[in-house]
Design an enzyme around this catalytic site. Structure first.
Site, PDB file in Angstrom:
ATOM      1  N   CYS A  91      30.837   8.953  47.192  1.00 41.85           N
ATOM      2  CA  CYS A  91      31.176   7.820  46.290  1.00 41.85           C
ATOM      3  C   CYS A  91      32.145   8.233  45.194  1.00 41.85           C
ATOM      4  O   CYS A  91      32.478   7.421  44.328  1.00 41.85           O
ATOM      5  CB  CYS A  91      29.892   7.256  45.680  1.00 41.85           C
ATOM      6  SG  CYS A  91      29.189   8.331  44.411  1.00 41.85           S
ATOM      7  N   ARG A 135      42.936  38.885  42.194  1.00 41.05           N
ATOM      8  CA  ARG A 135      43.720  39.943  42.863  1.00 41.05           C
ATOM      9  C   ARG A 135      43.756  41.191  41.979  1.00 41.05           C
ATOM     10  O   ARG A 135      43.406  41.117  40.806  1.00 41.05           O
ATOM     11  CB  ARG A 135      45.146  39.426  43.130  1.00 41.05           C
ATOM     12  CG  ARG A 135      45.144  38.243  44.093  1.00 41.05           C
ATOM     13  CD  ARG A 135      46.502  37.550  44.197  1.00 41.05           C
ATOM     14  NE  ARG A 135      46.330  36.317  45.010  1.00 41.05           N
ATOM     15  CZ  ARG A 135      45.881  35.169  44.510  1.00 41.05           C
ATOM     16  NH1 ARG A 135      45.592  35.057  43.213  1.00 41.05           N
ATOM     17  NH2 ARG A 135      45.691  34.094  45.285  1.00 41.05           N
ATOM     18  N   THR A 192      48.848  36.181  34.953  1.00 37.12           N
ATOM     19  CA  THR A 192      48.954  35.570  36.275  1.00 37.12           C
ATOM     20  C   THR A 192      49.905  36.363  37.168  1.00 37.12           C
ATOM     21  O   THR A 192      50.942  36.849  36.723  1.00 37.12           O
ATOM     22  CB  THR A 192      49.415  34.087  36.202  1.00 37.12           C
ATOM     23  OG1 THR A 192      49.495  33.544  37.519  1.00 37.12           O
ATOM     24  CG2 THR A 192      50.749  33.936  35.487  1.00 37.12           C
ATOM     25  N   HIS A 198      44.054  23.485  38.538  1.00 38.27           N
ATOM     26  CA  HIS A 198      43.164  23.648  39.707  1.00 38.27           C
ATOM     27  C   HIS A 198      41.805  23.015  39.461  1.00 38.27           C
ATOM     28  O   HIS A 198      40.833  23.343  40.115  1.00 38.27           O
ATOM     29  CB  HIS A 198      43.009  25.148  40.048  1.00 38.27           C
ATOM     30  CG  HIS A 198      44.270  25.751  40.571  1.00 38.27           C
ATOM     31  ND1 HIS A 198      44.589  27.080  40.445  1.00 38.27           N
ATOM     32  CD2 HIS A 198      45.330  25.181  41.192  1.00 38.27           C
ATOM     33  CE1 HIS A 198      45.783  27.315  40.985  1.00 38.27           C
ATOM     34  NE2 HIS A 198      46.249  26.178  41.440  1.00 38.27           N
ATOM     35  N   ALA A 228      44.061  33.953  35.756  1.00 39.37           N
ATOM     36  CA  ALA A 228      42.743  34.621  35.673  1.00 39.37           C
ATOM     37  C   ALA A 228      42.726  35.774  34.667  1.00 39.37           C
ATOM     38  O   ALA A 228      41.693  36.069  34.065  1.00 39.37           O
ATOM     39  CB  ALA A 228      42.333  35.116  37.059  1.00 39.37           C
TER      40      ALA A 228
HETATM   41  N1  APR Z   1      45.021  40.820  30.245  1.00 36.96           N
HETATM   42  C1  APR Z   1      46.157  40.284  30.765  1.00 36.96           C
HETATM   43  N2  APR Z   1      46.404  40.206  32.099  1.00 36.96           N
HETATM   44  C2  APR Z   1      45.454  40.697  32.922  1.00 36.96           C
HETATM   45  C3  APR Z   1      44.246  41.275  32.451  1.00 36.96           C
HETATM   46  C4  APR Z   1      44.056  41.331  31.045  1.00 36.96           C
HETATM   47  N3  APR Z   1      42.947  41.867  30.496  1.00 36.96           N
HETATM   48  N4  APR Z   1      43.514  41.679  33.537  1.00 36.96           N
HETATM   49  C5  APR Z   1      44.235  41.340  34.634  1.00 36.96           C
HETATM   50  N5  APR Z   1      45.403  40.768  34.264  1.00 36.96           N
HETATM   51  C6  APR Z   1      46.454  40.219  35.134  1.00 36.96           C
HETATM   52  C7  APR Z   1      46.665  40.967  36.447  1.00 36.96           C
HETATM   53  O1  APR Z   1      47.621  41.999  36.263  1.00 36.96           O
HETATM   54  C8  APR Z   1      47.218  39.847  37.336  1.00 36.96           C
HETATM   55  O2  APR Z   1      48.624  39.723  37.198  1.00 36.96           O
HETATM   56  O3  APR Z   1      46.034  38.922  35.506  1.00 36.96           O
HETATM   57  C9  APR Z   1      46.566  38.582  36.775  1.00 36.96           C
HETATM   58  C10 APR Z   1      45.438  38.081  37.665  1.00 36.96           C
HETATM   59  O4  APR Z   1      46.052  37.645  38.862  1.00 36.96           O
HETATM   60  P1  APR Z   1      45.233  36.722  39.885  1.00 36.96           P
HETATM   61  O5  APR Z   1      43.849  37.284  40.042  1.00 36.96           O
HETATM   62  O6  APR Z   1      46.108  36.529  41.078  1.00 36.96           O
HETATM   63  O7  APR Z   1      45.058  35.372  39.069  1.00 36.96           O
HETATM   64  P2  APR Z   1      46.000  34.102  39.101  1.00 36.96           P
HETATM   65  O8  APR Z   1      47.429  34.485  38.997  1.00 36.96           O
HETATM   66  O9  APR Z   1      45.461  33.182  38.063  1.00 36.96           O
HETATM   67  O10 APR Z   1      45.702  33.459  40.552  1.00 36.96           O
HETATM   68  C11 APR Z   1      46.248  32.169  40.772  1.00 36.96           C
HETATM   69  O11 APR Z   1      45.012  32.142  42.840  1.00 36.96           O
HETATM   70  O12 APR Z   1      43.115  32.344  44.133  1.00 36.96           O
HETATM   71  C12 APR Z   1      43.904  31.453  43.443  1.00 36.96           C
HETATM   72  O13 APR Z   1      43.146  29.434  42.555  1.00 36.96           O
HETATM   73  C13 APR Z   1      43.132  30.808  42.311  1.00 36.96           C
HETATM   74  O14 APR Z   1      43.971  30.028  40.190  1.00 36.96           O
HETATM   75  C14 APR Z   1      43.950  31.132  41.077  1.00 36.96           C
HETATM   76  C15 APR Z   1      45.312  31.410  41.655  1.00 36.96           C
END
Ligand code: APR
Length: 258
Positions: free
Chosen positions: A127, A33, A203, A116, A21
């Site tokens: 269907c 998160r 992530t 995902h 994300a």
């Molecule tokens: N640039 C780089 N990293 C960033 C930025 C940015 N501008 N803003 C936030 N982050 C980082 C945060 O520090 C965090 O480590 O992005 C990460 C977001 O973490 P999550 O919100 O947990 O996203 P993700 O790891 O993709 O979640 C995995 O959780 O809820 C499920 O299915 C959903 O695909 C998702 C999965």
């Protein structure tokens, strides 16, 4: 560190990006998160498949609010486009993304595994037909399948009556409790086995089975470059080069170093 990261990218035989994300935050999509994360405001339980099946309209109202208000209106940022440029220069073999926002494809990346799924399509629970969300009116929830099959009515073979499916449509994304799309799953773990460089972008690495992919890559001998604004569960365990910062800024610096 940028020089070292650029050298790894130029010398790697097979580089794969693994995104979460965080890469889409600067396009205006909140993360799940951390600071202003969606899970601070919404209960992840509404994204359990059992909840969706039992509370379809309510679940759809939440999804429309947090996903579809933005979907199709936000644009890829320079981090997405950098990955597409690297693919064009044969310096990036594939993108494995946990995101469902379609922004890697919108940015021009060709080889994208959507671990995902994607918000772009809706799938009929009755269907299994898939419909592009742009062809569906989300003012009426839950949206229903308009596929109609010509079916013989019992008895009068010569007359045909179109029978509307009318099944409930669900976003073609993986809800908690659902299995990962087979193709994306197989190809992603194949890449973890073969790639010699993984670039993790944005992530936390908290959600299985996606979060196993970078660890598999490390175990198979890949170097790990990580781009994140904060440390993650990977940083102290598998990351070789940690480029701290926003995905757009770090990717722009990396592209000028390559
Ligand atoms: N640039 C780089 N990293 C960033 C930025 C940015 N501008 N803003 C936030 N982050 C980082 C945060 O520090 C965090 O480590 O992005 C990460 C977001 O973490 P999550 O919100 O947990 O996203 P993700 O790891 O993709 O979640 C995995 O959780 O809820 C499920 O299915 C959903 O695909 C998702 C999965």
């Amino acid at each position: 560190m940028y020089e070292e990261a650029a050298r790894l990218i130029k010398n790697s035989k097979r580089t794969v990006a693994f995104t979460g994300a965080g890469i889409s935050v600067e396009s205006g999509i909140p993360p799940f998160r951390g600071k202003n994360g969606l899970w601070n405001k919404y209960d992840p339980a509404t994204f359990e498949i059992s909840y969706f099946l039992g509370n379809t309209e309510k679940s759809w109202e939440v999804m429309r609010e947090i996903f579809y208000e933005l979907f199709g209106k936000v644009k890829p940022n320079s981090a997405h486009t950098a990955l597409a440029e690297l693919e064009g220069q044969n310096l990036m073999h594939a993108v494995i993304t946990q995101n469902v926002d379609n922004l890697h494809t919108d940015a021009g990346s060709k080889n994208v595994y959507e671990f995902h799924g994607s918000l772009k399509k809706l799938v009929c629970l009755k269907c299994s037909a898939k419909t592009d969300v742009s062809d569906v009116d989300l003012n009426i929830l839950p949206p229903r399948c308009t596929r109609s099959d010509l079916k013989e009515r019992p008895g009068d073979g010569e007359r045909h009556k179109a029978v509307l499916c009318n099944g409930v449509l669900k976003p073609d994304v993986v809800f908690f409790g659902e299995s990962i799309p087979k193709h994306a799953y197989t190809k992603s773990f194949e890449e973890a086995d073969k790639a010699d460089l993984f670039i993790l972008i944005g992530t936390t690495g908290e959600v299985a089975p996606a979060n196993m992919i970078p660890r598999m890559a490390k175990r198979s001998g890949a170097n790990i470059i990580e781009i994140n604004t904060t440390e993650s569960s990977y940083t102290d365990s598998i990351t070789d080069i940690f480029l701290k910062g926003k995905a757009t800024e770090v990717m722009e610096n990396l592209m000028s170093a390559i």
